[in-house]
Write an enzyme that holds these catalytic residues in place. Sequence first.
Site, PDB file in Angstrom:
ATOM      1  N   HIS A  72      63.974  25.358  46.427  1.00 46.78           N
ATOM      2  CA  HIS A  72      63.197  24.181  46.822  1.00 46.78           C
ATOM      3  C   HIS A  72      63.049  23.233  45.642  1.00 46.78           C
ATOM      4  O   HIS A  72      62.644  23.646  44.557  1.00 46.78           O
ATOM      5  CB  HIS A  72      61.800  24.588  47.294  1.00 46.78           C
ATOM      6  CG  HIS A  72      61.776  25.143  48.679  1.00 46.78           C
ATOM      7  ND1 HIS A  72      60.604  25.468  49.328  1.00 46.78           N
ATOM      8  CD2 HIS A  72      62.772  25.398  49.546  1.00 46.78           C
ATOM      9  CE1 HIS A  72      60.888  25.912  50.542  1.00 46.78           C
ATOM     10  NE2 HIS A  72      62.196  25.889  50.697  1.00 46.78           N
ATOM     11  N   TYR A 200      50.839  22.277  51.118  1.00 47.36           N
ATOM     12  CA  TYR A 200      49.479  22.618  50.684  1.00 47.36           C
ATOM     13  C   TYR A 200      48.530  21.600  51.316  1.00 47.36           C
ATOM     14  O   TYR A 200      48.700  20.401  51.115  1.00 47.36           O
ATOM     15  CB  TYR A 200      49.359  22.547  49.160  1.00 47.36           C
ATOM     16  CG  TYR A 200      50.093  23.644  48.415  1.00 47.36           C
ATOM     17  CD1 TYR A 200      51.448  23.544  48.111  1.00 47.36           C
ATOM     18  CD2 TYR A 200      49.416  24.789  47.993  1.00 47.36           C
ATOM     19  CE1 TYR A 200      52.109  24.552  47.418  1.00 47.36           C
ATOM     20  CE2 TYR A 200      50.068  25.798  47.298  1.00 47.36           C
ATOM     21  CZ  TYR A 200      51.406  25.677  47.013  1.00 47.36           C
ATOM     22  OH  TYR A 200      52.057  26.674  46.321  1.00 47.36           O
ATOM     23  N   PRO A 292      45.839  32.379  43.974  1.00 44.62           N
ATOM     24  CA  PRO A 292      47.237  32.198  44.357  1.00 44.62           C
ATOM     25  C   PRO A 292      47.669  30.741  44.544  1.00 44.62           C
ATOM     26  O   PRO A 292      48.865  30.474  44.715  1.00 44.62           O
ATOM     27  CB  PRO A 292      47.351  32.963  45.677  1.00 44.62           C
ATOM     28  CG  PRO A 292      45.964  33.072  46.186  1.00 44.62           C
ATOM     29  CD  PRO A 292      45.056  33.075  45.015  1.00 44.62           C
ATOM     30  N   LYS A 296      51.324  31.478  40.713  1.00 46.40           N
ATOM     31  CA  LYS A 296      51.628  31.849  39.331  1.00 46.40           C
ATOM     32  C   LYS A 296      51.555  33.346  39.032  1.00 46.40           C
ATOM     33  O   LYS A 296      52.035  33.788  37.984  1.00 46.40           O
ATOM     34  CB  LYS A 296      50.660  31.118  38.372  1.00 46.40           C
ATOM     35  CG  LYS A 296      50.905  29.632  38.278  1.00 46.40           C
ATOM     36  CD  LYS A 296      52.127  29.350  37.426  1.00 46.40           C
ATOM     37  CE  LYS A 296      52.668  27.959  37.569  1.00 46.40           C
ATOM     38  NZ  LYS A 296      53.872  27.836  38.387  1.00 46.40           N
ATOM     39  N   TYR A 384      53.944  23.411  38.067  1.00 45.95           N
ATOM     40  CA  TYR A 384      54.317  24.188  39.248  1.00 45.95           C
ATOM     41  C   TYR A 384      55.662  24.905  39.036  1.00 45.95           C
ATOM     42  O   TYR A 384      55.815  26.068  39.397  1.00 45.95           O
ATOM     43  CB  TYR A 384      54.378  23.298  40.500  1.00 45.95           C
ATOM     44  CG  TYR A 384      54.420  24.093  41.786  1.00 45.95           C
ATOM     45  CD1 TYR A 384      53.250  24.492  42.427  1.00 45.95           C
ATOM     46  CD2 TYR A 384      55.635  24.485  42.348  1.00 45.95           C
ATOM     47  CE1 TYR A 384      53.283  25.247  43.585  1.00 45.95           C
ATOM     48  CE2 TYR A 384      55.684  25.251  43.500  1.00 45.95           C
ATOM     49  CZ  TYR A 384      54.502  25.623  44.125  1.00 45.95           C
ATOM     50  OH  TYR A 384      54.537  26.389  45.279  1.00 45.95           O
TER      51      TYR A 384
HETATM   52  P1  RFL Z   1      50.828  45.013  40.742  1.00 43.83           P
HETATM   53  O1  RFL Z   1      51.822  44.416  41.658  1.00 43.83           O
HETATM   54  O2  RFL Z   1      49.419  45.100  41.190  1.00 43.83           O
HETATM   55  O3  RFL Z   1      51.365  46.470  40.389  1.00 43.83           O
HETATM   56  C1  RFL Z   1      50.572  47.422  39.733  1.00 43.83           C
HETATM   57  C2  RFL Z   1      51.064  48.793  40.140  1.00 43.83           C
HETATM   58  O4  RFL Z   1      50.341  49.791  39.415  1.00 43.83           O
HETATM   59  C3  RFL Z   1      49.991  50.824  40.298  1.00 43.83           C
HETATM   60  N1  RFL Z   1      48.827  51.520  39.726  1.00 43.83           N
HETATM   61  C4  RFL Z   1      48.913  52.737  39.129  1.00 43.83           C
HETATM   62  N2  RFL Z   1      49.941  53.540  38.924  1.00 43.83           N
HETATM   63  C5  RFL Z   1      49.696  54.727  38.278  1.00 43.83           C
HETATM   64  N3  RFL Z   1      48.460  55.115  37.875  1.00 43.83           N
HETATM   65  C6  RFL Z   1      47.391  54.303  38.067  1.00 43.83           C
HETATM   66  N4  RFL Z   1      46.165  54.684  37.652  1.00 43.83           N
HETATM   67  C7  RFL Z   1      47.583  53.060  38.709  1.00 43.83           C
HETATM   68  N5  RFL Z   1      46.781  52.022  39.062  1.00 43.83           N
HETATM   69  C8  RFL Z   1      47.537  51.121  39.668  1.00 43.83           C
HETATM   70  C9  RFL Z   1      49.710  50.118  41.617  1.00 43.83           C
HETATM   71  O5  RFL Z   1      49.783  50.991  42.739  1.00 43.83           O
HETATM   72  C10 RFL Z   1      50.814  49.079  41.610  1.00 43.83           C
HETATM   73  O6  RFL Z   1      51.994  49.557  42.218  1.00 43.83           O
HETATM   74  O7  RFL Z   1      50.821  44.275  39.305  1.00 43.83           O
HETATM   75  P2  RFL Z   1      52.021  43.568  38.505  1.00 43.83           P
HETATM   76  O8  RFL Z   1      53.229  44.458  38.473  1.00 43.83           O
HETATM   77  O9  RFL Z   1      51.428  43.093  37.239  1.00 43.83           O
HETATM   78  O10 RFL Z   1      52.476  42.341  39.381  1.00 43.83           O
HETATM   79  C11 RFL Z   1      51.617  41.246  39.563  1.00 43.83           C
HETATM   80  C12 RFL Z   1      51.791  40.651  40.953  1.00 43.83           C
HETATM   81  O11 RFL Z   1      51.830  41.676  41.921  1.00 43.83           O
HETATM   82  C13 RFL Z   1      50.654  39.697  41.266  1.00 43.83           C
HETATM   83  O12 RFL Z   1      50.411  38.813  40.181  1.00 43.83           O
HETATM   84  C14 RFL Z   1      50.865  38.840  42.484  1.00 43.83           C
HETATM   85  O13 RFL Z   1      51.271  39.533  43.604  1.00 43.83           O
HETATM   86  C15 RFL Z   1      49.527  38.150  42.756  1.00 43.83           C
HETATM   87  N6  RFL Z   1      49.428  37.731  44.111  1.00 43.83           N
HETATM   88  C16 RFL Z   1      50.074  36.613  44.444  1.00 43.83           C
HETATM   89  N7  RFL Z   1      50.747  35.919  43.500  1.00 43.83           N
HETATM   90  C17 RFL Z   1      51.393  34.803  43.807  1.00 43.83           C
HETATM   91  O14 RFL Z   1      52.037  34.216  42.926  1.00 43.83           O
HETATM   92  N8  RFL Z   1      51.380  34.350  45.111  1.00 43.83           N
HETATM   93  C18 RFL Z   1      50.725  35.043  46.113  1.00 43.83           C
HETATM   94  O15 RFL Z   1      50.756  34.648  47.259  1.00 43.83           O
HETATM   95  C19 RFL Z   1      50.029  36.201  45.801  1.00 43.83           C
HETATM   96  N9  RFL Z   1      49.378  36.899  46.750  1.00 43.83           N
HETATM   97  C20 RFL Z   1      48.695  38.477  45.069  1.00 43.83           C
HETATM   98  C21 RFL Z   1      48.697  38.043  46.397  1.00 43.83           C
HETATM   99  C22 RFL Z   1      47.971  39.636  44.721  1.00 43.83           C
HETATM  100  C23 RFL Z   1      47.245  40.352  45.660  1.00 43.83           C
HETATM  101  N10 RFL Z   1      46.475  41.503  45.218  1.00 43.83           N
HETATM  102  C24 RFL Z   1      46.578  41.976  43.848  1.00 43.83           C
HETATM  103  C25 RFL Z   1      45.494  42.164  45.930  1.00 43.83           C
HETATM  104  C26 RFL Z   1      48.010  38.755  47.356  1.00 43.83           C
HETATM  105  C27 RFL Z   1      47.285  39.914  47.011  1.00 43.83           C
HETATM  106  C28 RFL Z   1      46.577  40.647  48.123  1.00 43.83           C
HETATM  107  C1  PHB Z   2      53.315  32.732  49.579  1.00 49.29           C
HETATM  108  O1  PHB Z   2      54.365  32.394  50.156  1.00 49.29           O
HETATM  109  O2  PHB Z   2      52.797  33.846  49.770  1.00 49.29           O
HETATM  110  C2  PHB Z   2      52.665  31.785  48.655  1.00 49.29           C
HETATM  111  C3  PHB Z   2      53.321  30.613  48.300  1.00 49.29           C
HETATM  112  C4  PHB Z   2      52.717  29.710  47.452  1.00 49.29           C
HETATM  113  C5  PHB Z   2      51.465  29.982  46.960  1.00 49.29           C
HETATM  114  C6  PHB Z   2      50.812  31.155  47.288  1.00 49.29           C
HETATM  115  C7  PHB Z   2      51.410  32.063  48.148  1.00 49.29           C
HETATM  116  O3  PHB Z   2      50.867  29.066  46.135  1.00 49.29           O
END
Ligand code: RFL
Ligand code: PHB
Length: 389
Positions: A72, A200, A292, A296, A384
Amino acid sequence: MRVQVAIIGSGPSGLLLGQLLHLAGIDAIVLEQRSADYVLGRIRAGVLEQGAVELLDRAGVGARLHAEGIVHGGIELCFGGARRRIDLHGATGKNVTIYGQTEVTRDLMDARAAAGAKTVYEAEDASVHGFDGRQPKVRYRKDGIEHEVECDFIAGCDGFHGVCRQSVPQAAIRTFERVYPFGWLGVLSDTPPVAEELIYVNHARGFALCSMRSRSRSRYYLQCALDENIEAWPDERFWDELRLRLDSATADQLVTGPAIEKSVAPLRSFVAEPMRFGRLFLAGDAAHIVPPTGAKGLNLAASDIHYFSTALIDYYASGKSAELDAYSDRCLRRVWQAERFSWWMTSLLHRFPENGPFGEKIQRAELDYLAGSAPARASLAENYVGLPY
Ligand code: RFL
Ligand code: PHB
């Protein structure tokens, strides 16, 4: 057992680090408390910065991303009943790529399995020891048997609720936090996205986001209450509310269908400083959380892992620790830039009832400024698509 690096957590941070170290001939183990299926079932981020794409290429896992990811060159802001495009590529020469975190995780898991590298899933009660000395250890239990791993370094890639950050003495760590008074209600559906690019939406009824995972799978979000009850949101109510928050032309284009996933996520800004404690290094969500809105979270995890992997590779090649010593400061400089941007995008686009009519007028003035000013749009675009690292 002895390895050079013990990685706790098999989210994107842990798996990407494992892969980059494997390519450099550095021996690592990944310990994950959940099952592989559970990790793959989590629906999270969808937007990759160009820098993250380049890093995944370097890790040798870019093939499917380039075949299936959607590039995009812009995003849209919708307010006052009309959509306005931000030309990301025109302003910065860079694009973002739509490719779900689930797919990134799957590609990294496949690469790890193909390399024969060791991941222990369902590793219970992991604990970290001796990281203030020269010989740290990680202990965990698997199938009722206790294990101990000796290592040179521990990588705390275990997310916000993980054990690594919590194992650091209180006096050694400082945290900064803002919790927002709302959440996002997300729906994933096998329907074509409503538009070519992400939209957005700032609306009097609350923020909305139209995103996607592919040309046939959409991801939509609505600003909701923190304690929103998902049972109160049957699919029809979700689609009706989304239509109300879109401009009428877009609402007419919306194709609806059954939700294949529905969840509420809280919004939080959080940073832990520093990100290194002796031989324990934090990366990704273990050290910082962004709301979110700026897309980032996953991208910051990637830049941490870039800094950490290059520092480890340099250490094992040269025996010098200067790069490891610089890790925390380098990460935090970029982390705070992303924190600022994510907080700003969140403030710009959501309804904050406590800010009252004055707050709404200021928000509208800022949106009008963006609509009328190319430099303002360029600043949004530069952040962004991701600041360099
Ligand atoms: P993660 O993905 O949370 O992975 C951490 C891993 O560690 C495991 N863990 C353990 N393992 C062993 N022993 C323990 N004691 C442990 N404790 C935990 C967990 O099971 C897991 O597998 O962190 P990581 O790798 O740093 O990655 C970061 C990303 O996942 C995160 O920044 C993003 O997903 C944030 N986030 C979003 N980011 C976006 O850019 N756009 C989004 O739309 C978006 N939606 C989200 C999200 C994060 C969410 N969380 C954390 C609840 C939506 C949700 C629901
Ligand atoms: C998503 O596709 O999950 C998404 C995209 C952009 C955002 C947050 C979440 O800023």
